[in-house]
Design a protein around this motif. Structure first.
Motif, PDB file in Angstrom:
ATOM      1  N   LEU A  76     114.034  66.133  45.006  1.00  0.00           N
ATOM      2  CA  LEU A  76     112.619  66.384  44.736  1.00  0.00           C
ATOM      3  C   LEU A  76     112.398  66.703  43.258  1.00  0.00           C
ATOM      4  O   LEU A  76     113.104  67.540  42.676  1.00  0.00           O
ATOM      5  CB  LEU A  76     112.102  67.545  45.588  1.00  0.00           C
ATOM      6  CG  LEU A  76     111.616  67.209  47.006  1.00  0.00           C
ATOM      7  CD1 LEU A  76     112.661  66.441  47.809  1.00  0.00           C
ATOM      8  CD2 LEU A  76     111.223  68.489  47.757  1.00  0.00           C
ATOM      9  N   VAL A  77     111.408  66.045  42.670  1.00  0.00           N
ATOM     10  CA  VAL A  77     111.028  66.268  41.276  1.00  0.00           C
ATOM     11  C   VAL A  77     109.514  66.410  41.208  1.00  0.00           C
ATOM     12  O   VAL A  77     108.781  65.598  41.778  1.00  0.00           O
ATOM     13  CB  VAL A  77     111.500  65.096  40.381  1.00  0.00           C
ATOM     14  CG1 VAL A  77     110.874  65.186  38.989  1.00  0.00           C
ATOM     15  CG2 VAL A  77     113.022  65.075  40.282  1.00  0.00           C
ATOM     16  N   VAL A  78     109.052  67.447  40.513  1.00  0.00           N
ATOM     17  CA  VAL A  78     107.617  67.661  40.313  1.00  0.00           C
ATOM     18  C   VAL A  78     107.218  67.054  38.976  1.00  0.00           C
ATOM     19  O   VAL A  78     107.820  67.351  37.940  1.00  0.00           O
ATOM     20  CB  VAL A  78     107.266  69.164  40.324  1.00  0.00           C
ATOM     21  CG1 VAL A  78     105.750  69.352  40.167  1.00  0.00           C
ATOM     22  CG2 VAL A  78     107.765  69.832  41.599  1.00  0.00           C
ATOM     23  N   VAL A  79     106.217  66.182  38.993  1.00  0.00           N
ATOM     24  CA  VAL A  79     105.676  65.608  37.762  1.00  0.00           C
ATOM     25  C   VAL A  79     104.548  66.515  37.284  1.00  0.00           C
ATOM     26  O   VAL A  79     103.578  66.747  37.994  1.00  0.00           O
ATOM     27  CB  VAL A  79     105.183  64.170  37.987  1.00  0.00           C
ATOM     28  CG1 VAL A  79     104.517  63.621  36.732  1.00  0.00           C
ATOM     29  CG2 VAL A  79     106.351  63.276  38.385  1.00  0.00           C
ATOM     30  N   SER A  80     104.708  67.050  36.075  1.00  0.00           N
ATOM     31  CA  SER A  80     103.850  68.117  35.565  1.00  0.00           C
ATOM     32  C   SER A  80     103.193  67.722  34.252  1.00  0.00           C
ATOM     33  O   SER A  80     103.827  67.099  33.396  1.00  0.00           O
ATOM     34  CB  SER A  80     104.708  69.379  35.351  1.00  0.00           C
ATOM     35  OG  SER A  80     104.122  70.275  34.440  1.00  0.00           O
TER      36      SER A  80
END
Length: 252
Positions: free
Chosen positions: A107-111
């Motif tokens: 899981l990777v959050v694009v911020s």
């Protein structure tokens, strides 16, 4: 598999803890852009017209003020900082050890501020949307587009890209070339609240599964057969568009 999540507007904060250190975040090549965006955000957040530039209500003055303290505010893991409907459904804390490890890896959050972070990265809470244009930076999505591509493409490797982002955050990075054929966007019929909830459940399901599906069809089968979702897979509408996976969460 790379699972892309949007950030949340609501964020937790801590009273104590070590401050943000951009050099310790994942995807180290993003650090120069992170610094440039953070400096521009702090500068605009100290201005009288900050709310207008950031596109938020003037009543959010404390959240705007947090942007001026990014270098000194206590940091916390991204998986704890981001809150709200999607992250409540993901419920990272309740996952078993193996599932949490997969979540940290997949899981990777694009911020808008940090570009991309993994759930274990320690970040400071902030208020910034990818749709904002910052003085000295320009449109935030555009500032991230070029630098995110090599980082996220490498993170995806030969696996699928399972996209749970909103269109605002898709603007910052779209898989291209051969990787675009392994791009699957989650679409949820119904209201926004249920869409966020269902995307959180999908992220939880793929974290719980030791399987690593290598095709959109295998992913659809995994969610349907192992986790009880109702799914319908649609082919890409163009060479640069994703497969679209309509997902309805199981009931009962």
């Amino acid at each position: 598999m790379l699972v892309l999540l949007p950030p949340s507007e609501s964020k937790a904060e801590r009273r104590r803890g070590r401050p943000l250190d951009l050099d310790r975040l994942s995807f180290a090549d993003l650090t120069p852009t992170r610094r440039r965006v953070a400096e521009a955000l702090a500068e605009v957040s100290a201005r009288p017209d900050a709310a207008e530039v950031l596109g938020v209500s003037p009543t959010l003055d404390e959240e705007i003020a947090r942007n001026t303290r990014l270098g000194s505010a206590p940091s916390l893991p991204a998986g704890e900082c981001y809150t709200g409907v999607l992250y409540d459904a993901l419920d990272l804390a309740s996952l078993d050890t193996a599932s949490r490890r997969r979540a940290q890896r997949r899981l990777v959050v694009v911020s808008a501020l940090y570009g991309a972070v993994r759930l274990g990265d320690r970040i400071a809470p902030y208020r910034l949307s990818m749709a904002v244009s910052l003085p000295g930076v320009g449109p935030v999505a555009g500032a991230w587009r070029e630098v995110l591509d090599p980082e996220l493409s490498a993170a995806a490797g030969r696996g699928l890209v399972l996209d749970c982002r909103s269109s605002t955050y898709v603007a910052a990075w779209r898989p291209s070339g051969e990787l675009a054929r392994r791009w699957v966007a989650v679409r949820v019929p119904g209201a926004t609240h249920m869409a966020k909830h269902t995307r959180g459940l999908v992220a939880r399901a793929v974290s719980q599964s030791s399987a690593d599906p290598r095709s959109p069809e295998a992913l659809a089968a995994l969610l349907r057969e192992d986790h009880g979702f109702t799914v319908a897979l649609h082919p890409p509408s163009s060479a640069r568009a994703p497969h679209v996976l309509d997902v309805t969460a199981p009931t009962g």
